[in-house]
Scaffold this active site. Structure first.
Site, PDB file in Angstrom:
ATOM      1  N   GLU A 109      -5.481 -51.597  30.421  1.00 11.14           N
ATOM      2  CA  GLU A 109      -5.908 -50.744  31.530  1.00 11.14           C
ATOM      3  C   GLU A 109      -5.395 -51.373  32.819  1.00 11.14           C
ATOM      4  OE1 GLU A 109     -10.069 -48.572  30.222  1.00 11.14           O
ATOM      5  OE2 GLU A 109     -10.155 -50.322  31.508  1.00 11.14           O
TER       6      GLU A 109
ATOM      7  N   ASP B 249     -17.657 -50.683  40.618  1.00 14.75           N
ATOM      8  CA  ASP B 249     -17.323 -52.027  40.171  1.00 14.75           C
ATOM      9  C   ASP B 249     -18.243 -53.074  40.780  1.00 14.75           C
ATOM     10  OD1 ASP B 249     -14.982 -51.625  38.458  1.00 14.75           O
ATOM     11  OD2 ASP B 249     -14.095 -50.780  40.260  1.00 14.75           O
TER      12      ASP B 249
ATOM     13  N   TYR C 180     -14.397 -43.566  26.358  1.00 15.47           N
ATOM     14  CA  TYR C 180     -14.872 -44.829  26.926  1.00 15.47           C
ATOM     15  C   TYR C 180     -16.381 -44.733  27.102  1.00 15.47           C
ATOM     16  CZ  TYR C 180     -14.765 -48.888  30.174  1.00 15.47           C
ATOM     17  OH  TYR C 180     -14.948 -50.092  30.791  1.00 15.47           O
TER      18      TYR C 180
END
Length: 255
Positions: free
Chosen positions: A41, A52, A167
């Site tokens: 990725e 994040d 995912y």
């Protein structure tokens, strides 16, 4: 995009492109592939990476400060593809840089760079009506995030829109290494597998060989991001590729 995770444990390895620099990103990605990573990725650095945790936020800030742009990430993608033709490569970005680039221009450029698929972390499946046809047009796999808080109806929509793999987010919140896997991670993977035959990769908090070994018991692959980025942060650039390769080998061996 067929993704082969049959060589368990399957591994998806995340890098923030441009941290510490673009050439080192390329070398680290190649080292990861050679050490057993199934998919790379490539994270496009963004100035406001809300999903994040602090480790990847700092990496993104460093890469942005060095002027790393989406076009640079596409260039590195092409270099990795040329060096390792059989590797899986996913472009991982927030929506804003892609919109600024131009959605169709991005899809065309991503295909030309050798990417297999795209994950736009803040593009939800309900708002992907204009995006999915472009992914199909340029033969790119759209990858979506599936959270444990999603109802079955939403997991079904995500599964149907995804290609390559789904995912699964092991827990709600931001990315970051954890000492233990979330309790409901296995349940989420099992719920997703009711709606798709695609592989399911589990990420968010997967950071040790023991985690990867545990994930392999119920998912097709583990996604390791923050632990890799933290390793890069503390390692001199000249040593980063070797350090990443050694770490990926330990993840693949489960010890």
């Amino acid at each position: 995009m067929p993704i082969d995770f049959s060589n368990k444990p399957g591994l998806v390895i995340y890098f923030t492109a441009g941290d510490p620099d673009l050439s080192t990103t390329r070398d680290m990605a190649i080292a990861a592939i050679d050490s057993g990573a199934d998919v790379i990725e490539l994270g496009v650095p963004f100035s406001d990476p809300l999903a994040d945790g602090p480790v990847i936020q700092r990496a993104s800030e460093r890469a942005v400060a060095k002027g790393t742009r989406l076009s640079d990430v596409l260039g590195i993608c092409k270099e990795i593809r040329d060096a390792r033709p059989q590797a899986g490569i996913i472009l991982f970005s927030y929506l804003n840089p892609v919109v600024r680039f131009g959605m169709e221009a991005f899809a065309k450029a991503a295909k030309e760079a050798g990417a297999d698929g795209v994950l736009l972390t803040d593009l939800i499946v309900e708002e992907a009506g204009g995006y999915l046809p472009l992914m199909q047009k340029y033969d790119l796999a759209p990858v979506f995030l599936a959270a444990p808080t999603s109802p079955d109806s939403r997991l079904k929509a995500i599964a149907e829109a995804s290609q390559g793999f789904v995912y699964a987010i092991s827990r709600v919140g931001i990315t970051g290494a954890q000492t233990e896997l979330a309790n409901d991670a296995q349940g989420l993977v099992e719920r997703i597998k009711r709606f798709t035959k695609l592989p399911v990769a589990l990420g968010f908090g997967v950071s040790t060989p023991q985690h990867v070994r545990a994930v392999a018991e119920f998912a097709d692959a583990a996604v390791v991001g923050s632990a890799i980025v933290a390793l890069v942060e503390k390692t001199p650039a000249a040593d980063a590729a070797k350090a990443v390769g050694d770490f990926v080998r330990s993840l693949k061996s489960g010890s």
